[in-house]
Design an enzyme around this catalytic site. Sequence first.
Site, PDB file in Angstrom:
ATOM      1  N   VAL A 500      54.347  13.270  25.411  1.00 14.36           N
ATOM      2  CA  VAL A 500      55.910  12.990  25.867  1.00 14.36           C
ATOM      3  C   VAL A 500      56.182  12.925  27.348  1.00 14.36           C
ATOM      4  CG1 VAL A 500      56.858  13.790  23.721  1.00 14.36           C
ATOM      5  CG2 VAL A 500      56.361  15.409  25.531  1.00 14.36           C
ATOM      6  N   GLU A 501      57.356  12.327  27.653  1.00 18.77           N
ATOM      7  CA  GLU A 501      57.817  12.079  28.952  1.00 18.77           C
ATOM      8  C   GLU A 501      56.710  11.372  30.085  1.00 18.77           C
ATOM      9  OE1 GLU A 501      60.085  15.179  31.024  1.00 18.77           O
ATOM     10  OE2 GLU A 501      60.765  15.948  29.118  1.00 18.77           O
ATOM     11  N   GLY A 502      56.094  10.457  29.469  1.00 14.17           N
ATOM     12  CA  GLY A 502      55.202   9.492  30.035  1.00 14.17           C
ATOM     13  C   GLY A 502      53.746  10.222  29.773  1.00 14.17           C
TER      14      GLY A 502
END
Length: 822
Positions: A500-502
């Site tokens: 998540v988030e990259g």
Amino acid sequence: MAAIGTLLILIVLWALAYSSAKAIVWVLLPPALLVSLQLGGLIGTFGATVSWIAYGTGMFFYLLPDLRLRLISGPLLRQFRRVMPAMSSTEREALHARNVWWDGELFSGQPDWQRLLEQPEPQLTEQEQAFIDGPVERLCKMLDDWQITHHDKDLPEAVWSFIKQSGLFGMIIPRAYGGLEFSALAHSTIVMKISSRSITAAVTVMVPNSLGPAKLLLQYGTQRQKERYLRRLAKGEEIPCFALTGPDAGSDAGAIPDSGVVTEGEFNGQRMLGIRLNWEKRYITLGPVATLIGLAFKLYDPDHLLGSDTSLGITVALIPSETKGVEIGQRHMPLNIPFQNGPIRGKDVFIPLDWVIGEQSGIGQGWRMLVESLSEGRGISLPALATGAGKAASRYTGTYAAVRRQFGQPIGNFEGVEEALSRIAGITYQMDSARLLTVSALDSGEKPSVISAIVKYHLTERYRQVVNDAMDIQGGSGICLGPRNLMGRVYQAIPIAITVEGANILTRSMIIFGQGAIRCHPYILQEFSAAQEKEWKHALSTFDKAIFGHIGFLVTNLARTFWLGITHGRLSERPVKGVAGHYFQQLNWMSAAFALSADLALMTLGGSLKRKERLSARLGDLLSELYIASAALKNFIDGHQRYADIPLLRWAMEDSLYRMQEAFIGIFRNRPLAWIVRLLTFPTGLPYHKPSDRLDHAVAGAILKPGEARTRLTAGIFLSSDLHEPVARLDQALEAVAASAPIEKTLRQARRAGQIHSGTNEAMVAEAVEIGILTESDAQLVLETQRLRDQVIQVDAFDSLSPRNKEKSQQSGTSIRHLGAA
């Protein structure tokens, strides 16, 4: 004599380069030295002539800037424009979205350690500490992770209500809007504590406080939008989500296909100018229960209703989930960590223009909004979750290894287990140090996007290492899920944090150094800006200053790298003495070598460096390890350089230095002519090794027994005194094991000496009491320890049949044996 003169000239030039001497020193000192050498007969005619010609040439171009611009800087600028990599508008916005902080110092090759040490030590306010000790503690006690993950696949309704009513969805919202207005440190500490109890609950709490409408409204919303939404978000009356990722646009968020078209339409019975949207998003945390959607899309204006441009760029709007055309899809189920997550779609959804965050002025500003929000989420929430996992593994698995016995001794005494335990404790120290330094920067007003990417990637990867080691040690108790298993769900959540988030692979190979090289380097961004400048005269003047500053920077780091390599940094500056002082000197060396290698890579590869992802990843690893090692030193000094923490510091530093060396080796092996840089960087050979066996033993010992180092290392996770809780039973067993260790040693010695002969533990104790080797109280302590040990090493067991098959068996009269929790 001439050789002496030549040597003196080289020494002086090296000293000027090493110390980054100012221009006036370069102008005045060399001629004075040359005159002195000639008068003293220490330089011959030929040597003097060559030296004066070199000096005169340099002065000629320095004192005649117009000539320098025409003959040197102009051609260089033209060449630079030809080889400069193309930069998209999204890349340009990403570079300018945040600022440079300690990452810039590390990139300089000459870190200002005083700046690091003056960074305020992160401290919770009384209000924040009271909230953690009160509502957060109560929330943790409400959570039954086994019930949540195995049975309900969701948080209980009472927990949802408590999270909303306590204000946990409004940690970042100012008190003026009914929020808690907590610091980044408090936000991090709260997520870390909850994650040690339930990752499902931690994710539920952290998302609205990192990447979500509240964050975007605070930074970009109009006053009317803030008044409309922030109070409702703070009270939990609105549940937010942020919809960015889609089937065709994950890490490449700039390629989102979701679109909006400026058009006229009808809304609430009125004809107005608005946006007609179509989108398909997935992996949206809180999406299935969200009432307010933050949506990222590309906005177009084909009829020029807002101006001359037809493509207005990435835009973000807030859309209530009950809006006509919005479809909330069925849930995703992320690896037995059942936080609410699912797809969201929209077909021909018409919204007013004032639903765009920032209203009309926010149109086209979505990419900047996304980059800034992602940066903060990367810097706080995921590092907190990862550190919580490390602290939990240090406490729970360290205790398990001290309590669990094989071959008559605790498994923590075996060297193989000890090696894994040392990694768990040492890496946890690194993670907590990096977490604390990063939130301290955020609370000081810094917005370091590169550092946020560093801690997101490296702390979640270290989380993976720590928990894998914990599972190796826990063995069967780690893989048998149930209420007693404190590490199973933490293990299953690893890929979630990684993804998540990259995605981590792309964060490492494209973002950390890819952004860091341009953003943190003292001259490259100026050179890029000059190359993009349309007005030639201004561009040339800017480029001239930058390029000659860059040359001086390169020469300085070349001189520093070689000298620090020869001396192993021992003669370089250090802000403190003792064990920490030595490591500051090592980082001086590695910082200079990194700056040199980065510069040479940029100079030789130019724009093609973007395609050399492995090289970029290794350079990023160097920058990252420099940051993590800096954080460990800062944490140690902020902690008053306690003697008990020295093994943890040494392990953290030696591990980071070894990782740096491995990254350098990867660069040297895979780049032409890199052997030259290797000779400059490591002229006396490779100096660093993995932490020694002796150091591993000391670090593992810190979590195998009660003590101040263990207490500090695991501070901030959920603990309990309720003996119905596995956490409490672990601590109780460890205390008993530590207290009974001398008595059990006496028993073993007595048996080896032939004083007692019984086989079972109970019989041995009884015999030892009978012949006076143990007292009654000693015997009771040993037997109680054995009871607690047996209790801790048990695992959960369940009916062998599923509820459906169990019902069929009962109907047919088949006997069912219920094993229960052993």
